[in-house]
Write an enzyme that holds these catalytic residues in place. Structure first.
Site, PDB file in Angstrom:
ATOM      1  N   LYS A 119       0.819  -1.205   0.000  1.00  0.00           N
ATOM      2  CA  LYS A 119       0.000   0.000   0.000  1.00  0.00           C
ATOM      3  C   LYS A 119       0.861   1.266   0.000  1.00  0.00           C
ATOM      4  O   LYS A 119       1.905   1.332   0.643  1.00  0.00           O
ATOM      5  CB  LYS A 119      -0.926   0.012   1.215  1.00  0.00           C
ATOM      6  N   ILE A 445      -9.791 -17.400  -0.236  1.00  0.00           N
ATOM      7  CA  ILE A 445     -10.097 -16.184   0.520  1.00  0.00           C
ATOM      8  C   ILE A 445     -11.550 -15.757   0.349  1.00  0.00           C
ATOM      9  O   ILE A 445     -12.113 -15.099   1.216  1.00  0.00           O
ATOM     10  CB  ILE A 445      -9.145 -15.054   0.117  1.00  0.00           C
ATOM     11  N   HIS A 708      -2.112 -11.783  -7.778  1.00  0.00           N
ATOM     12  CA  HIS A 708      -2.000 -10.580  -8.597  1.00  0.00           C
ATOM     13  C   HIS A 708      -1.018 -10.775  -9.747  1.00  0.00           C
ATOM     14  O   HIS A 708      -0.569  -9.804 -10.352  1.00  0.00           O
ATOM     15  CB  HIS A 708      -1.599  -9.381  -7.747  1.00  0.00           C
TER      16      HIS A 708
END
Length: 772
Positions: A119, A445, A708
């Protein structure tokens, strides 16, 4: 175009949304990845979006437009290319094709893992983490920065290149894999500064009058050694003879001890945040003696939230600043990358409420209005001030945002409401009997691929081509497919796949009173991933169950446990544009109570495992250590208020991803969840060691599949990660799962990756049984 002497306040911005009004950049890049768009067409689309942005800013009245802030994936990755810090595993790809190599660093290839992603400070934007070591050699490549500047100059605009500053770049970097422990990237500063000097010279030669060097890392707590590095860096860059004027920018808060260091540095201006915690920069600037003879860019318009500016209050701040600097310009508090593009596109929002909102284009207009008022006096903007005052008053007194019943319930919450009846050590016994799971239980998840068919179904429903019954049948078919696959693959704890959810926050926000949803309010999260953060406008309540139907339907299809999937209260705030008229803790409590009702309904429907995701817990951590205890107290309290009402044998999970977890391990423990799943694949199981070092006593699933990246990890790779995890977490407390949800992946890679995940877990179970 060189800078002319300017004393009249000028309007500008640090950066601007990249995606285009219809996410044209996302579509072009993803089309390129799929082979449907050529590299030339992609570059043409990007150039067109830059041109449109600059012309819109100029037409709005900005005297200076940012260049170089536009990125095909991430501005930190662009900086890595600019300074030549390409990881060894990607060098051949970059040499062969610069564009493909760039995307390989971002997404990985089958043979080379991508850069780690985390982040950007306390935002929901993700950046690619530079990998550096003692042998790193930098080399200047200003191609992109020079080209974008020349594009703006060719339009007759005054362009200001924007670069990530050298100190922030090094402070955000990590040691490359294999580098001995203890290496600090900041030790490479003297090696990096000549590269920045070359880039600055190149930009000067291309026509730059000013260059903006972003140093947001300086709003965090910095050591004396780091502040000394700041002074050294800007003494060296400031002493260059062949350079543009330097504007050092910080944002996301107050500079603190770094402010006097920068004020004394031989640079030509500072850009500071004067909103929220950044308001303390006003006193700091006065204490440092101001910026006599220097330029100050004053960020008085909130660049991270969507509420209109209080123009009168901002003018007072600007008036005070006029006495502290040689020149004061007006800007947003940070890049407008963090807000949507244009509120006028939102035709579904009540026009009265829309007047309370300001997206990027409206914030640009506010900046221009403030610059005009500062230059010509308040009489020149009297109409704007009158309208602004009326809109602010209308919002403050509106019944749309005040619900007495919600406030009464929140006020009645007691201490017992924040704690489960039994401690974890007792709960886990009943949970294991109820669930009867094998060692190293496998799960995912929550989300499964959001296919073109699912997106088409939502579009068909909105357009009226199918009715609600037809839409729900398509969703039910998707749930059946996901359950059947998970059973066949051998997963132990299943999920329904979330086909009906457009976004993990938006889905719930659309069913809660007090939230507003946008149709076009896209904001970049990472790369080509864009989200539409809902707007938390008023008091929050839950009219009825939100997820129970699909969870119970999925459970009816299988004998294995199916997790109920919810988004936690902190993430519901962090990934929304939150109201700014009451403390965040109060808003979090309201959301937690609404979610508590949902948890109770899931349990009553027979759900044995309930996951309440909090990926934003670390993201929202205040940047200054002194501000963190209060935040973590209310954040963990809100999570426990959501989950504490369940039976002892109901297992509560939570999930976090793509953040630095080491400094919140105690807070993770304070959540009192039974199981936590965490991103760990890109960071090579780092978090497992951090949990062990802190003595974390509960069950954990450090991720073994990086979702990702299009890479498919083979069984050996997953097994190796699990073995590393077992070095830190005992087998009876280790779960096996991906890093995050699978909504952005395709079905072929998802199937193979999860099959390898299950195979790895079974292989290790056999080994553990043999050892036992």
């Amino acid at each position: 175009m060189t800078d002319q002497t300017v004393t009249t306040p000028r309007a500008t911005v640090y950066g601007y949304p990249r995606q285009g009004g219809d996410r044209e950049l996302k579509k072009a890049i993803e089309g390129y990845w799929k082979g449907r768009v050529t590299a030339g067409a992609l570059r043409q689309t990007a150039a067109g979006l830059r041109r449109a942005n600059w012309l819109q800013l100029a037409d709005a009245g900005l005297g200076e437009v940012p260049t170089g802030d536009f990125s095909a994936y991430d501005h930190m990755l662009d900086t890595t290319v600019m300074v030549g810090a390409i990881p060894d595993r990607h060098r051949a790809e970059v040499r062969n094709d610069a564009l493909d190599g760039y995307f390989a660093m971002a997404r990985g290839t089958q043979d080379a893992a991508p850069l780690e992603m985390t982040k950007w400070f306390d935002t929901n934007y993700h950046y690619l983490v530079p990998e550096l070591g003692p042998d790193t050699e930098f080399a200047a490549d200003s191609t992109q920065q020079v080209a974008q500047l020349r594009e703006a100059l060719a339009l007759g605009l005054y362009g200001r290149p924007v670069l990530v500053g050298p100190v922030t770049y090094l402070l955000l970097a990590k040691p490359a894999p294999g580098v001995p422990a203890g290496f600090e990237p900041l030790t490479l500063l003297d090696r990096l500064l000549p590269v920045y000097a070359q880039v600055l010279a190149d930009l000067r030669a291309a026509g730059a009058g000013w260059v903006q060097l972003d140093e947001p890392a300086l709003v965090q707590d910095r050591t004396p050694a780091e502040l000394s590095a700041v002074a050294r860096a800007y003494a060296e860059l400031g002493a260059l003879t062949d350079r543009p004027r330097l504007l050092v920018a910080s944002y996301f808060g107050r500079l603190g001890d770094a402010l006097p260091v920068l004020a004394k540095a031989p640079v030509d201006g500072l850009a500071l945040d004067f909103t929220g915690p950044g308001a303390a920069n006003l006193d700091g600037l006065a204490a440092a003696g101001g910026l006599p003879g220097k330029r100050l860019v004053a960020g008085v318009v909130d660049g991270r939230n969507v509420w209109i500016n209080d123009l009168s209050a901002s003018l007072k701040t600007l008036g005070t600043l006029l006495g502290l600097a040689g020149r004061v310009d007006v800007a947003a508090s940070c890049s407008l990358l963090h807000v949507p593009l244009d509120v006028t596109a939102e035709k579904d929002i009540d026009p009265r409420i829309a007047r309370w909102l300001a997206f990027a284009r409206q914030k640009t207009a506010e900046i221009v209005t403030l610059a005009t008022g500062l230059a010509r006096g308040t009489g020149s903007i009297e109409a704007e001030l009158t309208a602004n005052k009326s809109d602010l008053a209308d919002r403050a007194r509106s019944s749309l945002i005040h619900d007495p019943a919600v406030r009464a319930r929140a006020a009645a919450v007691g201490d017992d409401d924040h704690h489960r009846a039994e401690p974890y050590a007792k709960r886990t016994v009943g949970q294991r009997l109820r669930l009867n799971l094998p060692p190293l239980p496998t799960t995912t998840i929550g989300s499964f691929p959001q296919t073109d068919d699912l997106r088409a179904a939502r579009a068909d429903l909105r357009a009226g081509r199918i009715d609600a019954e037809g839409y729900e049948e398509r969703m039910a078919a998707a749930v059946r497919e996901v359950i059947a696959f998970q059973e066949a693959a051998g997963l132990d704890v299943l999920v329904h796949g979330e086909p009906e959810r457009n976004d993990m926050v938006q889905y719930f926000a659309e069913q809660l009173s007090g939230y507003l949803a946008t149709r076009h309010g896209w904001v970049q999260s990472y790369g080509t991933r864009y989200v539409r953060p809902p707007i938390l406008a008023g008091d929050i309540s839950r009219p009825g169950p939100m997820s129970v139907r699909w969870t119970t339907y999925a459970q009816s299809l299988t004998a294995r446990p199916v997790k109920g999937m919810l988004t936690g209260p902190v993430t519901m705030l962090a990934w929304s544009f939150v109201r700014d008229d009451q403390p965040l803790a109060d808003t979090a409590r309201q959301v937690a109570l609404a979610l508590r009702d949902e948890v109770a309904d899931l349990e009553a429907a027979g759900t044995a495992v309930i996951q309440v995701d909090e990926p934003a817990l670390r993201e929202t951590l205040p940047l200054r250590a002194a501000d963190r205890p209060a935040y973590l107290a209310w954040a963990t309290e809100a999570f426990r208020l959501t989950t504490s009402g369940v039976r002892a044998d109901t297992q509560i999970h939570t999930h976090m991803c793509y953040a630095e977890f080491g400094d919140i391990v105690q807070a993770i423990d304070d959540l009192d969840a039974d199981v936590i799943s965490l991103e760990a694949a890109r960071s090579h199981m780092q978090v497992a060691g951090e949990l062990a070092a802190q003595g974390y006593p509960r069950e954990a699933g450090p991720g073994v599949y990086d979702i990702h990246s299009p890479r498919v990890p083979d069984t050996a790779e997953v097994t190796a990660l699990l073995r590393k995890g077992l070095e830190a977490i005992p087998a009876d407390r280790l779960w096996v799962n991906p890093d995050c949800g699978l909504k952005t992946r395709g079905w072929p890679e998802t199937r193979r990756s999860l099959e390898h995940l299950v195979a790895a877990a079974r292989e290790l179970r056999t080994t553990l049984t043999a050892d036992a």
